[in-house]
Design an enzyme around this catalytic site. Structure first.
Site, PDB file in Angstrom:
ATOM      1  N   CYS A  82       0.817  -1.212   0.000  1.00 29.25           N
ATOM      2  CA  CYS A  82       0.000   0.000   0.000  1.00 29.25           C
ATOM      3  C   CYS A  82       0.852   1.265   0.000  1.00 29.25           C
ATOM      4  CB  CYS A  82      -0.946  -0.004   1.190  1.00 29.25           C
ATOM      5  SG  CYS A  82      -1.866  -1.545   1.307  1.00 29.25           S
ATOM      6  N   HIS A  94      -9.343   4.181  -0.723  1.00 33.10           N
ATOM      7  CA  HIS A  94      -7.978   3.653  -0.645  1.00 33.10           C
ATOM      8  C   HIS A  94      -7.688   2.691  -1.809  1.00 33.10           C
ATOM      9  CE1 HIS A  94      -4.249   2.225   0.852  1.00 33.10           C
ATOM     10  NE2 HIS A  94      -4.666   1.284   1.658  1.00 33.10           N
TER      11      HIS A  94
END
Lengths: 385, 385
Positions: B83, B333
């Site tokens: 991420c 996200h």
């Protein structure tokens, strides 16, 4: 911009490595490279890996490898450019060292491909092609390269035997490489009579599915000169170019534009002409690939790659040896590791440590690493000082 | 080493973007960034993307995006750090510019996550954890962060309401961000009563599954000063650090070592103290993450992240606003895009273009982007000249 040199190399055997996981392979090659360089600490790590998500269910490779190498919290990142991921790892590491952001950087490549089925591996590899326009319609890499081969044969009169000769020559070389996956001699007849994969390519025209890792340690050239443990290998050029990843979008599917672009830039950067390069490690994922690469790199004229191979130009005792390591065909092709393994072979040859496969002239060499059917190409020129 | 500046930014809306493919998203954000910078050509491209293989069956992203952006044969590479892939794309681009290898580089991030099932998305995300020791045994990210939350509550007396307050505050901010996926006000009660995911974390403690892309254009600072189209945003620090990707190997699972290391180095590189930073965009993938990040960055003391949030330190009108964009929680996200979207928000604020969510003090800000449960962290400090 600081000049950069290679001070250490390491690699695992290539093959079906049942006892080693993805991380084991990377760490083994890395520890060997660190030992060869004589360093016990690195400032950063760049890992080239094509698809650990699909092959091993594991992303976040940069951190994982930094940790398992006992080097966390150093920066560790993964780069991906399909089968050119290894070459890209080196190029990215060079940017870190050249910029002054880091001094000693490990650039490694790894792929663990044999833990999934053949069908899954073929699917994973096909993600290097255009998913929406190629893979979705069922074309996989043997099919794409088969189209390139057919076009090359049609356009330039390249013979079936010329393709086969690439494999024969690379197996002759791989026979002498203890790290190679397939150390066996093959003949043109065997290649032509081996099982069909995608006409005109047979199984012996294709590089295999392989597990393996390779690593090199780089640092500023001035620092390398002071260490003087082994002959210093300078990186004279590092270039990268892209092309459409889908074949149908190209003007000419026999012409590897990204390789041509990257090679031309590399010669300019190193200040040399193709004839000043002693030998090369190139991306022979299929036999036709090596032929097209020779042409795109300007080693031979357009259309003459097959003829040149037939006439022995690229043999170990030829004027321009190509793939003395055995290439992807014989040495094996763990996709993310391949670009670094090419560098491993070149440094071994430049240092004069290649044993039975040592080339006579080995002062300056070129590595060409390619992604997909040529959607990306990375070229490095190395020379021993 | 050349100083580097940001001259253009762009991003897509974040959400379930049914009409845009992976490449569409990246190209949209990139064209906006190029338009904002006033350039029609770039010298190189770095794409941050976590797992396009598992989410979209597509690797070889660097070449694909260079091609679809009409910029081939420029070098185009993908970087991955779970991420934190977006942050890593910027850091890698900085290395290319700082070294002198390229001048104008596009650093983008993208993820297309909603084309697979929820179970497949959870599996893909879990590849950022340690496959052999965490994911294999069935632990996924909500579970890992739930353990961190439980430990934090036990060790420091952090309250359930403190966790909830992170989400409430970030939704308050995201409400004002036209790009945000969830533009709605929520209350502490709603968070606490929302459906359980992994105790003590409920669904409103978790960032969502999102499609989206963001891009920035960087170039040497001196070149940026000459262009003077918009306020010049200088990158004062770019750092990266790693930690074990598996939680069980850490001394203290409430302490984000990689963030602490990267932040400390960033303050040093920029020559500033934490109190000289006006605001931050941080990686609130789960509510507990933002609390731990505040502590690791030295904004508050160890254990006081929950209390500080409760007392309003990080609110938009607080002393140290955190996630004015809405953060991962409200803005969404898309994992590979997140790190670049943080930079997009900071540049927007530093330029005074944030409209209704514009902060009063916005001269210098920090972006913290994290991979997995903290196996990697990338920190950037930006300031407007």
């Amino acid at each position: 911009m600081r000049d950069v040199a290679i001070i250490g190399i390491g690699m695992t055997d290539f093959g079906e490595m049942w006892n080693d996981s993805l991380r084991d392979l990377f760490v083994k090659a890395s520890l060997e490279a660190m030992d060869d360089a004589g360093v016990d600490h690195i400032d950063g790590l760049v890992a080239g890996c094509m698809s650990p998500g699909l092959f091993a269910g594991q992303e976040h490779i940069g951190s994982l490898m930094a940790d398992y190498l006992g080097q966390a919290p150093i920066p560790g990142v993964r780069v991906e450019s399909a089968c050119a991921s290894g070459g890209m790892a080196l190029r990215t590491g060079i940017a870190y060292v050249a910029s002054g952001m880091h001094n000693v950087v490990l650039c490694g490549g790894v792929e663990k491909m044999t833990d999934v089925s053949g069908a899954q591996a073929t699917y994973a590899l096909a993600t290097a092609a255009d998913q929406d326009y190629e893979a979705f319609h069922g074309v996989t890499f043997p099919g794409l390269y088969a189209m390139m081969a057919t076009a090359h044969m049609h356009k330039y009169g390249t013979k079936r035997e010329d393709l086969a000769q690439v494999a024969v020559k690379n197996h002759d070389n791989g026979l002498l490489n203890p790290h190679a996956q397939y150390r066996m001699k093959i003949t043109v007849e065997q290649v032509i009579n081996s099982v069909k994969v995608a006409d005109p390519l047979n199984i012996l025209d294709c590089s295999p599915i392989t597990d393996g890792a390779a690593a090199v340690i780089i640092c500023p050239l001035e620092m390398a000169k002071k260490m003087k443990k082994k002959p210093v290998v300078k990186i004279s050029a590092s270039t990268h170019a892209t092309d459409t990843i889908a074949l149908h979008q190209r003007d000419d599917i026999t012409w590897l534009k990204s390789t041509a672009e990257a090679a031309a830039k590399a010669y300019k950067m190193a200040g040399v002409k193709p004839e000043q390069i002693d030998f090369a490690e190139v991306h022979d994922c299929f036999t036709i690939a090596e032929i097209c690469v020779l042409e795109a790199m300007g080693i031979v004229k357009k259309g003459e790659g097959g003829k040149a191979t037939r006439e022995g130009l690229t043999a170990r005792d030829g004027k321009f040896p190509v793939n003395p390591s055995g290439g992807l065909k014989s040495k094996g092709h763990p996709v993310g590791a391949t670009g670094i393994a090419q560098i491993h072979e070149i440094v071994t040859q430049l240092r004069g440590e290649a044993g039975r496969r040592q080339l006579k002239r080995a002062r300056r060499a070129l590595a060409q690493n390619m992604g997909g059917s040529g959607g990306s190409a990375v070229v490095h020129i190395l020379e021993v000082l």
